[in-house]
Write a protein that holds these residues in place. Structure first.
Motif, PDB file in Angstrom:
ATOM      1  N   GLU A  73      -5.233  16.325  -6.682  1.00  0.00           N
ATOM      2  CA  GLU A  73      -6.406  15.789  -7.379  1.00  0.00           C
ATOM      3  C   GLU A  73      -6.014  15.095  -8.677  1.00  0.00           C
ATOM      4  N   ALA A  74      -5.059  15.698  -9.410  1.00  0.00           N
ATOM      5  CA  ALA A  74      -4.655  15.134 -10.704  1.00  0.00           C
ATOM      6  C   ALA A  74      -4.118  13.716 -10.517  1.00  0.00           C
ATOM      7  N   LEU A  75      -3.414  13.503  -9.416  1.00  0.00           N
ATOM      8  CA  LEU A  75      -2.848  12.176  -9.147  1.00  0.00           C
ATOM      9  C   LEU A  75      -3.964  11.140  -8.958  1.00  0.00           C
ATOM     10  N   TYR A  76      -5.014  11.520  -8.225  1.00  0.00           N
ATOM     11  CA  TYR A  76      -6.105  10.549  -8.011  1.00  0.00           C
ATOM     12  C   TYR A  76      -6.878  10.305  -9.306  1.00  0.00           C
ATOM     13  N   ALA A 111       3.296   5.278 -10.957  1.00  0.00           N
ATOM     14  CA  ALA A 111       4.408   4.898 -11.838  1.00  0.00           C
ATOM     15  C   ALA A 111       3.968   3.882 -12.885  1.00  0.00           C
ATOM     16  N   HIS A 112       2.804   3.238 -12.684  1.00  0.00           N
ATOM     17  CA  HIS A 112       2.298   2.304 -13.704  1.00  0.00           C
ATOM     18  C   HIS A 112       1.924   3.109 -14.955  1.00  0.00           C
ATOM     19  N   THR A 113       2.187   2.510 -16.106  1.00  0.00           N
ATOM     20  CA  THR A 113       1.824   3.163 -17.369  1.00  0.00           C
ATOM     21  C   THR A 113       0.655   2.405 -18.001  1.00  0.00           C
ATOM     22  N   GLY A 129       0.756  -1.252   0.000  1.00  0.00           N
ATOM     23  CA  GLY A 129       0.000   0.000   0.000  1.00  0.00           C
ATOM     24  C   GLY A 129       0.782   1.296   0.000  1.00  0.00           C
ATOM     25  N   PRO A 130       1.907   1.370   0.716  1.00  0.00           N
ATOM     26  CA  PRO A 130       2.578   2.666   0.848  1.00  0.00           C
ATOM     27  C   PRO A 130       3.073   3.302  -0.459  1.00  0.00           C
ATOM     28  N   MET A 131       3.454   2.468  -1.448  1.00  0.00           N
ATOM     29  CA  MET A 131       4.192   3.017  -2.582  1.00  0.00           C
ATOM     30  C   MET A 131       3.247   3.587  -3.646  1.00  0.00           C
ATOM     31  N   ILE A 132       2.436   4.529  -3.278  1.00  0.00           N
ATOM     32  CA  ILE A 132       1.441   5.095  -4.205  1.00  0.00           C
ATOM     33  C   ILE A 132       2.120   5.832  -5.364  1.00  0.00           C
ATOM     34  N   LEU A 133       3.347   6.306  -5.136  1.00  0.00           N
ATOM     35  CA  LEU A 133       4.087   7.001  -6.204  1.00  0.00           C
ATOM     36  C   LEU A 133       5.000   6.033  -6.962  1.00  0.00           C
ATOM     37  N   ARG A 184      -5.487  10.316 -12.256  1.00  0.00           N
ATOM     38  CA  ARG A 184      -4.609   9.420 -13.026  1.00  0.00           C
ATOM     39  C   ARG A 184      -4.773   7.968 -12.524  1.00  0.00           C
ATOM     40  N   LEU A 185      -4.817   7.792 -11.205  1.00  0.00           N
ATOM     41  CA  LEU A 185      -4.990   6.446 -10.641  1.00  0.00           C
ATOM     42  C   LEU A 185      -6.351   5.872 -11.037  1.00  0.00           C
ATOM     43  N   GLU A 186      -7.376   6.717 -11.021  1.00  0.00           N
ATOM     44  CA  GLU A 186      -8.717   6.262 -11.405  1.00  0.00           C
ATOM     45  C   GLU A 186      -8.716   5.822 -12.874  1.00  0.00           C
ATOM     46  N   SER A 187      -8.023   6.587 -13.706  1.00  0.00           N
ATOM     47  CA  SER A 187      -8.036   6.237 -15.129  1.00  0.00           C
ATOM     48  C   SER A 187      -7.271   4.926 -15.378  1.00  0.00           C
TER      49      SER A 187
END
Ligand code: PMP
Length: 423
Positions: free
Chosen positions: A316-319, A403-405, A59-63, A321-324
């Motif tokens: 917000e942009a980060l969340y 970091a996932h593409t 869980g910690p490594m969200i970036l 990106r994760l949602e997409s």
């Protein structure tokens, strides 16, 4: 096979060869990969094989791994010192940042793990209320402190029975187990315990029986019934905090607890936990109050630096990106499940997800436990062979990082297409 060799040495000198049980692959069989290094969305094992990582250190490594800003900040802090055992301004900055991001937090205390955060929050709740009983939910995990290692109860709510050797019946006598999403049963239990009830603790977004969302009305009921009886509502957001939104799951569900426990992301991969909430409760904690809680390494400057540098990047942009990315993975996986007519339930909230091998909907621990774990084990290994590193148990959540593409996600979908064909 370096992992195999290391594991053989490890099992002789470390219980089960690992320092936390799920890492041993007990639920899926086989030998765990020993990890040599990580970068971005990838892990490399001791045999130099690369994997797309969906565990993210649980869980910690969200970036993703090796975020450049976190590394730079850590290097700068290393030059200033590793640990002082005296207060630092960094700790105040992290506390302020947490209070700013979670506006209902009036006071917060930093600790070293999620386990400690929960154990301490419960102590504070008991100290504040002067009451003993707590309610927890079957299938929710709150760390390994004695009072919370209680059997995931059967159908009806049951009085606590320890489910770890070494935990005595007395240590769990005040823990009562209810069923997640059981609105009427839990309401009745809270009413029955009435003024004996110190606290209700819940993962508002359950991630430790696999990912299970609260049904409409469940958290609302918990808020209403605890408030009526002067019991403390504790949201355990060690996993969900900052994972699904910048305000934690509290922001998503709109229900405000009295206390929250945090961990994982707030340490950016180093050991940090926190508990906090209403000032009148937190002021009970030593040295301002009589509830004792302490820690040699609490608020450690390196750990706090990693946490601060991680949290400061969560916008917000980060969340979005994760949602997409999550949406892309979900769409791909759903298509495969449909094409191949596989009885499964795919749960996803933002960057958290679990694929349950079950034909029936999953709403709590009892329904999650009906999943075909043998089938999960096959799927897990088929994915691992194809370079996809998933949590090694049906009853865990997987995590996507920034970091996932799109290519990583598509590669994962293609691997799943093959893996699920074999079964
Ligand atoms: N609470 C929750 C919701 C968790 O997911 C975890 C760990 N997975 C814990 C508490 C315990 O945290 P730690 O492992 O850092 O002690």
């Amino acid at each position: 096979m370096n992992s195999q060799k290391i594991f053989e040495v490890a099992t002789d000198i470390i219980p089960g060869g690992v320092n936390s049980p799920v890492r041993a692959f007990g639920a899926v069989g086989g030998t765990p990969q020993f990890i040599d290094r990580a970068q971005g969305a990838y892990l490399w094992d001791a045999d130099n094989r690369r994997y797309i990582d969906y565990v993210g250190s649980w869980g910690p490594m969200i970036l993703g791994h090796g975020d450049p800003k976190v590394l730079l900040a850590l290097q700068a802090q290393l030059g200033k010192g590793i640990s002082f055992g005296a207060p630092t301004e960094l700790e105040v900055e992290l506390a302020e940042l947490l209070c700013q991001k979670l506006p209902y937090l009036e006071m917060v205390r930093l600790v070293n793990s999620g386990t400690e955060a929960v154990m301490s929050a419960i102590r504070a709740a008991r100290g504040f209320t002067g009451r003993a009983k707590i309610i927890k939910f079957a299938g929710c995990y709150h760390g390994h402190s004695d009072g919370l290692l209680v059997a995931a109860g059967s159908g009806a709510a049951t009085l606590g029975v320890p489910n770890s050797a070494g935990v005595t019946p007395a240590q769990v006598a005040d823990t009562v187990v209810a069923n997640f999403n059981d609105i009427d049963g839990t309401r009745q239990l809270i009413q029955d315990l009435n003024t004996d009830l110190a606290a209700v603790i819940v993962e508002p977004l359950a991630g430790n029986m696999g990912l299970v969302e609260p049904q409409s009305g469940f958290l609302e009921m918990l808020r209403e019934e605890t408030q009526k009886r002067g019991a403390v509502l504790i949201f355990d957001e060690v996993m969900s905090g900052f994972r699904v939104s910048a305000g934690g799951y509290q922001k998503t569900c709109g229900i405000t607890p009295d206390l929250v426990t945090l961990g994982k992301i707030i340490g950016g991969g180093l050991p940090v936990g926190a508990y906090g909430g209403r000032k009148e409760i937190m002021q009970q904690v030593a040295p301002s109050g009589p509830v004792y809680q302490a820690g040699t390494l609490s608020g450690n400057p390196l750990a706090v630096t990693a946490g601060l540098t991680t949290l400061n990047q969560l916008d917000e942009a980060l969340y979005q990106r994760l949602e997409s990315l999550g949406q892309r993975l979900e769409t791909g996986l759903r298509q495969i499940l449909e094409e191949k007519q596989i009885p499964a339930q795919l749960h996803r909230v933002g960057s958290m997800w679990t694929l349950f091998f079950s034909a029936t909907p999953i709403t709590d621990y009892a329904t999650a436990a009906q999943s075909d774990t043998a089938r999960f084990g096959k799927y897990f290994h088929a994915m691992l062979e194809r370079g996809i590193y998933l949590p090694p148990s049906q009853f865990e959540s997987a995590f996507i990082s920034t970091a996932h593409t799109e290519e990583d996600i598509d590669q994962t979908i293609n691997a799943a297409k093959e893996a699920l064909s074999d079964m």
